[in-house]
Design a protein around this motif. Structure first.
Motif, mmCIF file in Angstrom:
data_model
loop_
_atom_site.group_PDB
_atom_site.id
_atom_site.type_symbol
_atom_site.label_atom_id
_atom_site.label_comp_id
_atom_site.label_asym_id
_atom_site.label_seq_id
_atom_site.Cartn_x
_atom_site.Cartn_y
_atom_site.Cartn_z
ATOM 1 N N ASN A 135 0.801 -1.224 0.000
ATOM 2 C CA ASN A 135 0.000 0.000 0.000
ATOM 3 C C ASN A 135 0.838 1.281 0.000
ATOM 4 O OD1 ASN A 135 -2.596 -1.264 -0.042
ATOM 5 N ND2 ASN A 135 -2.273 -1.790 2.105
ATOM 6 N N TYR A 136 2.014 1.225 -0.605
ATOM 7 C CA TYR A 136 2.842 2.418 -0.740
ATOM 8 C C TYR A 136 2.386 3.244 -1.939
ATOM 9 C CZ TYR A 136 6.136 -0.113 2.310
ATOM 10 O OH TYR A 136 6.731 -0.800 3.328
ATOM 11 N N ILE A 137 1.833 2.565 -2.955
ATOM 12 C CA ILE A 137 1.341 3.260 -4.149
ATOM 13 C C ILE A 137 -0.091 2.818 -4.423
ATOM 14 C CG2 ILE A 137 3.612 3.602 -5.198
ATOM 15 C CD1 ILE A 137 2.972 1.203 -7.058
ATOM 16 N N SER A 138 -0.818 3.643 -5.138
ATOM 17 C CA SER A 138 -2.216 3.350 -5.456
ATOM 18 C C SER A 138 -2.313 2.383 -6.635
ATOM 19 C CB SER A 138 -2.947 4.645 -5.794
ATOM 20 O OG SER A 138 -2.469 5.165 -7.024
ATOM 21 N N SER A 139 -3.486 1.821 -6.796
ATOM 22 C CA SER A 139 -3.720 0.936 -7.942
ATOM 23 C C SER A 139 -3.663 1.725 -9.251
ATOM 24 C CB SER A 139 -5.041 0.198 -7.797
ATOM 25 O OG SER A 139 -6.108 1.104 -7.669
ATOM 26 N N ALA A 140 -4.026 2.992 -9.216
ATOM 27 C CA ALA A 140 -3.948 3.828 -10.425
ATOM 28 C C ALA A 140 -2.504 4.004 -10.881
ATOM 29 C CB ALA A 140 -4.591 5.188 -10.170
ATOM 30 N N ILE A 141 -1.605 4.226 -9.937
ATOM 31 C CA ILE A 141 -0.185 4.352 -10.284
ATOM 32 C C ILE A 141 0.333 3.019 -10.821
ATOM 33 C CG2 ILE A 141 2.128 4.634 -9.297
ATOM 34 C CD1 ILE A 141 1.006 6.901 -7.601
ATOM 35 N N LEU A 142 -0.083 1.921 -10.212
ATOM 36 C CA LEU A 142 0.336 0.606 -10.685
ATOM 37 C C LEU A 142 -0.135 0.353 -12.111
ATOM 38 C CD1 LEU A 142 1.879 -1.928 -9.990
ATOM 39 C CD2 LEU A 142 -0.189 -2.835 -8.930
ATOM 40 N N ILE A 143 -1.335 0.767 -12.433
ATOM 41 C CA ILE A 143 -1.848 0.618 -13.801
ATOM 42 C C ILE A 143 -0.993 1.429 -14.778
ATOM 43 C CG2 ILE A 143 -3.784 1.233 -15.331
ATOM 44 C CD1 ILE A 143 -5.641 0.412 -12.944
ATOM 45 N N GLU A 144 -0.664 2.673 -14.411
ATOM 46 C CA GLU A 144 0.189 3.512 -15.269
ATOM 47 C C GLU A 144 1.562 2.875 -15.451
ATOM 48 O OE1 GLU A 144 0.284 7.847 -14.940
ATOM 49 O OE2 GLU A 144 -1.318 7.631 -13.453
ATOM 50 N N ILE A 145 2.123 2.319 -14.376
ATOM 51 C CA ILE A 145 3.430 1.668 -14.455
ATOM 52 C C ILE A 145 3.374 0.491 -15.418
ATOM 53 C CG2 ILE A 145 5.061 0.239 -13.154
ATOM 54 C CD1 ILE A 145 4.577 2.178 -10.771
ATOM 55 N N ARG A 146 2.330 -0.311 -15.324
ATOM 56 C CA ARG A 146 2.186 -1.450 -16.252
ATOM 57 C C ARG A 146 2.172 -0.977 -17.704
ATOM 58 N NH1 ARG A 146 0.758 -6.473 -14.525
ATOM 59 N NH2 ARG A 146 0.084 -6.716 -12.375
#
Length: 115
Positions: free
Chosen positions: A89-100
């Motif tokens: 929970n250090y980053i949001s799921s939205a950031i994870l989607i952008e990273i992908r």
């Protein structure tokens, strides 16, 4: 062949990925991750662009490909680190989607350059 590695689209994409991690992930990590996850992310992001640059400088196709494969591995490693940051929970799921999305682009461009 590009006049320098900075003109390579795969290097440019990996450079943008590195900047994205610095601005959107590293700043969100807690201090106790400074020498663990923070350090791993920083090294992997630097490794991706550095390997593309070093491969470009070799001027031999097989040498270049070896470094491009290393760069692709570093990009994949960044996805693993991003998943870990998301799990903690250090980053949001939205950031994870952008990273992908950025990582997929980087890998496609590296693969295209290899071919």
């Amino acid at each position: 062949m590009a006049e320098n590695f900075e003109k390579l689209k795969c290097w440019q994409a990996c450079h943008e990925l590195k900047k994205y991690f610095k601005e959107n992930v590293l700043t969100k990590l807690p201090k106790e991750e400074k020498y663990d996850l923070y350090s791993q992310i920083l090294r992997a992001s630097r490794s991706a662009t550095a390997n593309i640059a070093e491969g470009w400088g070799r001027y031999h196709y097989k040498d270049n490909v070896r470094f491009l494969l290393n760069a692709r591995g570093s990009v994949a490693e960044l996805l693993d680190h991003a998943l870990e940051a998301g799990d903690c929970n250090y980053i949001s799921s939205a950031i994870l989607i952008e990273i992908r999305e950025i990582i997929d682009k980087c890998i496609r461009l590296i693969n295209g350059y290899i071919k």
